[in-house]
Design a protein around this motif. Structure first.
Motif, PDB file in Angstrom:
ATOM      1  N   LYS A   1     -10.832 107.254 -15.540  1.00 52.06           N
ATOM      2  CA  LYS A   1     -11.806 106.260 -15.993  1.00 52.06           C
ATOM      3  C   LYS A   1     -13.088 106.352 -15.173  1.00 52.06           C
ATOM      4  O   LYS A   1     -14.191 106.158 -15.699  1.00 52.06           O
ATOM      5  CB  LYS A   1     -11.211 104.855 -15.875  1.00 52.06           C
ATOM      6  CG  LYS A   1     -10.073 104.572 -16.841  1.00 52.06           C
ATOM      7  CD  LYS A   1      -9.701 103.103 -16.860  1.00 52.06           C
ATOM      8  CE  LYS A   1     -10.751 102.296 -17.577  1.00 52.06           C
ATOM      9  NZ  LYS A   1     -10.333 100.882 -17.791  1.00 52.06           N
TER      10      LYS A   1
ATOM     11  N   ASP B   1     -10.820 103.823 -22.729  1.00 48.64           N
ATOM     12  CA  ASP B   1      -9.460 103.388 -23.066  1.00 48.64           C
ATOM     13  C   ASP B   1      -9.027 103.894 -24.431  1.00 48.64           C
ATOM     14  O   ASP B   1      -7.857 104.226 -24.636  1.00 48.64           O
ATOM     15  CB  ASP B   1      -9.385 101.860 -23.027  1.00 48.64           C
ATOM     16  CG  ASP B   1      -9.480 101.308 -21.615  1.00 48.64           C
ATOM     17  OD1 ASP B   1      -8.961 101.973 -20.705  1.00 48.64           O
ATOM     18  OD2 ASP B   1     -10.074 100.238 -21.434  1.00 48.64           O
TER      19      ASP B   1
ATOM     20  N   GLN C   1      -5.251  96.042 -20.719  1.00 49.33           N
ATOM     21  CA  GLN C   1      -6.629  95.637 -20.463  1.00 49.33           C
ATOM     22  C   GLN C   1      -6.697  94.512 -19.435  1.00 49.33           C
ATOM     23  O   GLN C   1      -7.655  94.419 -18.664  1.00 49.33           O
ATOM     24  CB  GLN C   1      -7.281  95.174 -21.773  1.00 49.33           C
ATOM     25  CG  GLN C   1      -7.466  96.278 -22.795  1.00 49.33           C
ATOM     26  CD  GLN C   1      -8.426  97.352 -22.306  1.00 49.33           C
ATOM     27  OE1 GLN C   1      -9.602  97.114 -22.114  1.00 49.33           O
ATOM     28  NE2 GLN C   1      -7.905  98.549 -22.096  1.00 49.33           N
TER      29      GLN C   1
ATOM     30  N   SER D   1      -4.934  96.258 -15.784  1.00 50.22           N
ATOM     31  CA  SER D   1      -5.173  97.643 -15.414  1.00 50.22           C
ATOM     32  C   SER D   1      -5.626  97.733 -13.963  1.00 50.22           C
ATOM     33  O   SER D   1      -6.438  96.912 -13.512  1.00 50.22           O
ATOM     34  CB  SER D   1      -6.267  98.233 -16.297  1.00 50.22           C
ATOM     35  OG  SER D   1      -5.789  99.326 -16.990  1.00 50.22           O
TER      36      SER D   1
END
Length: 796
Positions: A381, A387, A558, A561
């Motif tokens: 990320k 995502d 979400q 995370s």
């Protein structure tokens, strides 16, 4: 450095980069994949070996159709003759039976020790006294009810004859009398155990004489034997309603069911609204042995004689004594010689195949938890992987691996002749397995959010595998087979995904077992409409759970995370009012009646004022602005809370290189962890390219290059493959990508001597650090952060 005019990578560019990395990673783990696929193959081979050994055992002479040496010509010489009449119950099913024997129809009579008597559980005064069990003289009880008690008394009194009207020499004795047996009924009438086990028959009569035991001739094919018959009195008792009979039958069954014995009551009748012009009767009968071996293997119920007794009683009421329908015999259909076979894949397959399919769960789970434990997900990320691409490629990747695994399993099982696969419709199997592996993958994504350690996840995963199989085989299956267990509770249990899988495999096993036994097909689409078939409800439950679990797993991911968790109620954040940055005041600490003021150094105050001015003016000339950033770790074991970063304010203009030097514990790692999203700040915030690290880390990652303090690498990928992957995430393609990879590797001295194509797991500690620096340089990011031992380097 490489050209930076490409902009952020698109969704499909990110997906392509992750897919290439996963395929390379999978290729490096070929040995593990072979072990994974070999497990179900070895299990199938084991079942085939067991099947072969069992078939050899069943083919032994003592298990085939019985034979005997018989003098057929009267010359004193015997010949070997085989047939049903020389066979035991075990041997009988394999014999050819061109002319099946005729057996007298029987009642299911309770054994003497289990006949109903008056007790605390059943306190009816009209029941026999318990003392009859000591003398073995207890009668059998028949209950009846209806709207007209006088008619019921007449009909019940006509069912059983008295001993004075019968004797063993009557030719029609067997057809006219109410014979019964305490033996367990079999699954065919080729050899009725009532006439094969040497147990006595019971002749149910209204009264029994003193000499109540005699023998009658029974023809078994061409052999005539004398069967012992013992008279037993049949007592008919009136009850006021059918619900009262239900209660008494239930209590009687529970009282004598400790050893799976038959019900205490012979039978019960509800003549309802019967009269001289209308005959309406409901019959309770003993079905204790109905489902001992599962669906499809149903014992022959001794019910026809009960129906015949009620019908004859009504005929005599209407037409007078002497009018009756003779019930002479029951017999099976003819059959040829058959071989004894036991399909072990269907008999044991439900449990074993549950384990085979469920073992995919810990494989997917540990792979996801490994990325969390090694912080590889957050590393991807940080370099721009969104995502959406991550979920799509990871889900598709695991679905492909699971599909190949299941396809090999079914094809191999069918190829070696396992009836579990070959008899059931392949389209039903495909849909069932496809839906379940999707549900299983979704569940793994959800559960992975709860673990941060691979070892713990592995242990829990395999406990789930073996625990589900054992609970399914030794608990859930008995509920499914028990017809008295509420169907609604079965559906509730099937909400647990492991039991849904077990129920579906159980249905496949039952249909394939019965199909192999009867020489018919297994499950077909038409069978799903059967009320006893649970496959339809299982498919519906799994489809609904698949989508619900997948959506919930994405929401949890979400929310929690690592480093970038948005909080439980992140979906409502867009409705909150955004707060403008405010000036920071120097902190005041009150201790009792004293007030202490923290005095700051002039350069610190100057930098803080500069930050406050930049925030008020909405300045865009600075790449990084830290606004009173704090990180406080809570106290533990009675220790006070620890300040890791104490109100840091900092502003870096574009093109500036900033180094932070300090000893261990100075707060460098905590600072960079907050800047790259590994940890949340306690208070304050920072802005990178005008984006807030508290809420906009996903956007920040597209323009950031990160070299964390600890190397976040895949052990089986090479240095070049690492840089290629992260280069693709930076939207580099073709020759530009190759050139950027070479420049990054050369800049850290990892290009020459074959080092770039060596797996990262074989690198030394220093080489891993250099590779991490090369990764942070790829794509010429606008902001770079690198943690090197006691030095923090931040460049914008």
């Amino acid at each position: 450095m490489a050209d930076t005019s490409h902009g952020p990578a698109s969704f499909w560019t990110q997906a392509n980069a992750l897919l290439r990395k996963n395929l390379t990673f999978q290729k490096r783990n070929i040995k593990q994949n072979i072990r994974l696929v070999s497990f179900p193959i070895l299990l199938c081979l084991l079942l085939v070996l067991i099947q072969h050994l069992v078939n050899n055992e069943l083919d032994k002479p003592e298990n085939r159709c019985g034979c005997s040496c018989v003098d057929t010509n009267g010359d004193g010489k015997c010949e070997k003759v085989c047939g049903l009449e020389y066979s035991t119950l075990t041997q009988g099913p394999s014999c050819p039976v061109p002319d099946p024997p005729q057996w007298p129809p029987l009642l299911q009579v309770p054994a003497p020790d289990y006949r109903a008597v008056m007790s605390d559980v059943i306190p009816h005064k009209d029941l026999p006294n318990v003392s009859c069990k000591r003398s073995g003289s207890c009668p059998v009880t028949v209950l009846f009810t209806g709207k007209n008690q006088s008619l019921g008394e007449v009909l019940a009194g006509s069912m059983f004859r008295s001993s004075s009207t019968l004797n063993s020499s009557d030719l029609d004795y067997l057809a006219r009398s109410a014979l019964g047996s305490e033996s367990t009924p079999d699954y065919s009438n080729f050899l009725d155990p009532a006439f094969n086990l040497g147990l006595p028959l019971y002749g149910v009569q209204s009264q029994c004489s003193q000499n109540s035991t005699f023998s009658v001739p029974i023809n078994i094919l061409s052999i005539k034997i004398q069967q012992e018959v013992r008279c037993v009195q049949g007592v008919h008792l009136w009850r006021d309603s059918s619900s009262e009979i239900n209660s008494e039958l239930y209590k009687g069954y529970e009282k004598s069911n400790s050893e799976r014995k038959i019900n205490e009551i012979l039978s019960a009748y509800d003549f309802s609204n019967s009269n001289g012009n209308n005959f309406n009767v409901s019959i309770w009968y003993n079905s204790t042995f109905k489902n001992d071996r599962g669906r499809g293997a149903i014992a022959l119920m001794r019910l026809p004689r009960s129906v015949n007794l009620a019908s004859n009683a009504y005929l005599q009421f209407v037409q007078g004594f002497g009018t009756e329908m003779l019930f002479e015999f029951v017999k099976e259909m003819p059959k040829p010689e058959t071989k004894l076979r036991l399909d072990f894949s269907s008999l044991l397959g439900t449990l074993f195949f549950t384990w085979v399919i469920l073992q995919l769960f810990p494989v997917v789970l540990t792979s996801l938890v490994y990325e969390r434990q090694q912080k590889l997900r957050i590393m991807m990320k940080m370099h721009g992987l969104g995502d959406g691409p991550y979920w799509m490629i990871s889900y598709t990747y695991f679905l492909t691996v699971s599909s190949i695994y299941m396809l090999c399993f079914v094809i191999f099982g069918s190829g070696i002749g396992l009836k579990f696969f070959s008899l059931n419709d392949y389209s039903i199997q495909f849909i069932f397995y496809f839906i379940y592996i999707n549900l299983q993958i979704s569940l793994a994504f959800l559960v992975a959010a709860m673990f941060s350690d691979v070892k713990t996840a592995t242990v829990i995963g395999y406990i789930f595998v073996f625990g589900t199989g054992l609970l399914g085989g030794f608990l859930f299956q008995f509920f499914v087979q028990d017809t008295s267990f509420p169907r609604g509770w079965i559906i509730v249990l099937e909400l647990y995904p492991g039991f849904s899988l077990y129920r579906g495999l159980y249905e496949f096993a039952q249909y394939s077992f019965n199909g192999n036994y009867m020489g018919t097909d297994g499950m077909r689409w038409g069978d799903l409409s059967d009320s006893k078939n649970g496959m339809t409800e299982v498919l519906i439950i799994m489809v609904v759970e698949w989508f619900v679990v997948l959506l919930f797993a994405y929401y949890v991911d979400q929310a929690v995370s690592l480093g970038t968790g948005k909080g439980t109620f992140f979906c409502f954040q867009r409705f909150r009012k955004k707060k403008l940055p405010s000036l920071r005041m120097r902190s005041l600490q009150r201790q009792g009646s004293k007030v202490s003021i923290e005095m700051e150094k002039p350069d610190v105050c100057q930098e803080r004022e500069k930050v406050e001015k930049l925030l008020l003016d909405s300045d865009t000339t600075h790449s990084v602005i830290c606004d009173n950033l704090k990180k406080v770790y809570p106290g533990r074991d009675g220790n006070p809370e620890k300040f890791a970063v104490r109100g840091l304010s900092l502003a870096l203009s574009r093109g500036e290189c900033f180094g932070m030097l300090g000893p261990n514990g100075a707060g460098k790692t905590s600072f960079i962890s907050m800047m790259i999203g590994l940890t949340k700040s306690t208070s304050g915030t920072a802005y990178v390219q005008g984006l807030d690290i508290r809420t906009q880390m996903d956007e920040i990652y597209t323009s950031m290059g990160v070299c964390p303090q600890h190397d976040l690498l895949w052990e089986t990928l090479t240095g070049r493959e690492h840089v290629l992957f992260y280069g693709r995430l930076k939207n580099l393609k073709g020759s530009v990508l190759i050139q950027a990879v070479e420049e990054s590797l050369k800049s850290v001295n990892l290009f020459h001597g074959g080092v770039a194509d060596k797996q990262a797991g074989k690198y030394s500690g220093g080489m891993k650090r250099r590779l991490s620096v090369a990764i942070s340089l790829i794509g010429d990011p606008k902001v770079r952060l690198c943690a090197l031992s006691k030095l923090l380097w931040l460049e914008s």
